[in-house]
Design an enzyme around this catalytic site. Structure first.
Site, mmCIF file in Angstrom:
data_model
loop_
_atom_site.group_PDB
_atom_site.id
_atom_site.type_symbol
_atom_site.label_atom_id
_atom_site.label_comp_id
_atom_site.label_asym_id
_atom_site.label_seq_id
_atom_site.Cartn_x
_atom_site.Cartn_y
_atom_site.Cartn_z
ATOM 1 N N GLN A 122 -10.988 -10.794 0.976
ATOM 2 C CA GLN A 122 -10.203 -11.797 1.767
ATOM 3 C C GLN A 122 -8.510 -11.596 1.617
ATOM 4 O OE1 GLN A 122 -12.368 -13.737 3.884
ATOM 5 N NE2 GLN A 122 -10.840 -14.854 4.760
ATOM 6 N N LYS A 154 -17.911 2.727 12.331
ATOM 7 C CA LYS A 154 -18.486 1.481 12.084
ATOM 8 C C LYS A 154 -17.885 0.347 12.643
ATOM 9 C CE LYS A 154 -17.833 -0.817 7.883
ATOM 10 N NZ LYS A 154 -18.191 -0.639 6.209
ATOM 11 N N ASP A 158 -19.055 5.830 -0.275
ATOM 12 C CA ASP A 158 -18.308 4.544 0.048
ATOM 13 C C ASP A 158 -17.710 4.153 -1.239
ATOM 14 O OD1 ASP A 158 -17.055 2.878 1.599
ATOM 15 O OD2 ASP A 158 -18.980 2.128 2.387
HETATM 16 C C1 R5P Z 1 -15.452 -1.456 3.874
HETATM 17 O O1 R5P Z 1 -14.480 -1.496 4.095
HETATM 18 C C2 R5P Z 1 -16.111 -1.003 2.510
HETATM 19 O O2 R5P Z 1 -15.568 0.690 2.274
HETATM 20 C C3 R5P Z 1 -17.495 -0.833 2.550
HETATM 21 O O3 R5P Z 1 -17.869 0.050 3.720
HETATM 22 C C4 R5P Z 1 -18.090 -2.135 2.726
HETATM 23 O O4 R5P Z 1 -17.557 -2.961 1.958
HETATM 24 C C5 R5P Z 1 -19.644 -2.100 2.309
HETATM 25 O O5 R5P Z 1 -20.298 -3.463 2.573
HETATM 26 P P1 R5P Z 1 -21.766 -3.626 2.783
HETATM 27 O O6 R5P Z 1 -22.518 -2.673 1.920
HETATM 28 O O7 R5P Z 1 -21.789 -5.000 2.784
HETATM 29 O O8 R5P Z 1 -21.984 -3.077 4.355
#
Ligand code: R5P
Length: 285
Positions: free
Chosen positions: A82, A178, A205
């Site tokens: 945030q 995405k 990621d």
């Molecule tokens: C996004 O900016 C991050 O790199 C991750 O892709 C994201 O935080 C993953 O979140 P979630 O597992 O809730 O999809």
């Protein structure tokens, strides 16, 4: 992690007692004397709300009891998402969390903080805040553990990061597209996944939180590639059974031990210890 760091830094592992009173308040006691000593509190901040107050109390107590310096090692540093008031009245929690931690600690060290619109932790922390990067460790792990890998970033933002890991691992890479519609609603699109061929897709990621990003990417890959994918992340939060859902979708999970999980395959204690050494003139006591 505290024990690993103590061993790498030649420091004593202190004892801290925490519990909850029946009404839910936190009790904190530093059992090991800290007067005149450099105190390193090791606290990863996944599921942070229950940890935050005891952590602040412990740091404040160490100062009161005469610690020479109070340092936070947070392998995973929370509350960075945030970073803007997206809707009127929203709390920009990244700034408030940074202010609270900055008021309690003299410095902090963390790994791959989820910086999105901030470029540097210095934008929100008034204390020295060192961000270390696990990319070289991910690259070594891939090179040693995955045969014929093809690296994939789940979104455009990951391109630079995945590209760096791919270059180090000597592997080709691609990024997906995405679109996030909500906390748990993610859409992933891709072009020419055929180029992956028989290679093992390795989705990379910085963080798996709800797991929806990885899950949608895994589903897409399962429809168009042959080898089952590996999901590799620095921080595996895996909320709401995301790990089980990913495994059920056919993925193998691997994470750094910034957050304790069965998928921990990469030890970051050496990285953290070197960061702590580099930002300190003397070893923590
Ligand atoms: C996004 O900016 C991050 O790199 C991750 O892709 C994201 O935080 C993953 O979140 P979630 O597992 O809730 O999809």
């Amino acid at each position: 992690m505290a024990e690993r760091l103590a061993s790498r830094l030649g420091a004593e592992t202190g004892v801290i007692e925490t519990r909850r009173f029946p009404d839910g308040e936190s009790y904190v006691r530093l059992v090991t004397p800290v007067a005149g000593r450099r105190v390193l509190l090791v606290c990863t901040l996944d599921r942070p709300d229950a940890k935050f107050l005891p952590l602040i109390f412990a740091a404040a107590t160490a100062r009161e009891l005469g610690a020479a310096e109070v340092i936070l090692a947070a392998p995973y540093l929370a509350y960075l998402r945030q970073d803007r008031r997206f809707h009127a009245g929203e709390a920009v929690t990244s700034r408030h969390a940074a202010k609270l931690l900055g008021g309690a600690f003299d410095r902090l060290v963390c790994i791959d903080p989820h910086l999105h619109r901030y470029h540097d932790l210095a934008e929100i922390f008034a204390i020295p805040a060192l961000a270390l990067h696990a990319a070289p460790l991910l690259a070594s792990w891939i090179a040693a553990s995955v045969e014929d890998p093809f690296l994939i970033g789940p979104d455009r933002e990951s391109e630079q990061w995945v590209g760096a890991v791919a270059a180090r691992a000597g592997a080709p890479f691609a990024v997906l597209e995405k679109v996030r519609h909500g906390d748990r609603e993610v859409e992933i699109r891709a072009h020419d996944l055929e180029k992956i061929g028989r290679r093992t897709p390795v989705l990379i990621d910085d963080i798996v939180s709800s797991g929806r990003t990885m899950l949608e990417a895994v589903r897409l890959l399962r429809r168009s590639t042959q080898a089952p994918p590996v999901c590799l992340a620095v921080h595996g939060l895996f909320s709401e059974g995301a790990d089980l859902a990913l495994e059920a979708a056919g993925a193998t999970l691997a994470t750094c031990n910034t957050v304790c999980h069965a998928s921990n395959a990469i030890d970051v204690s050496g990285l953290l210890a070197s960061g702590l050494r580099s930002c300190s003139a003397t070893e923590p006591a």
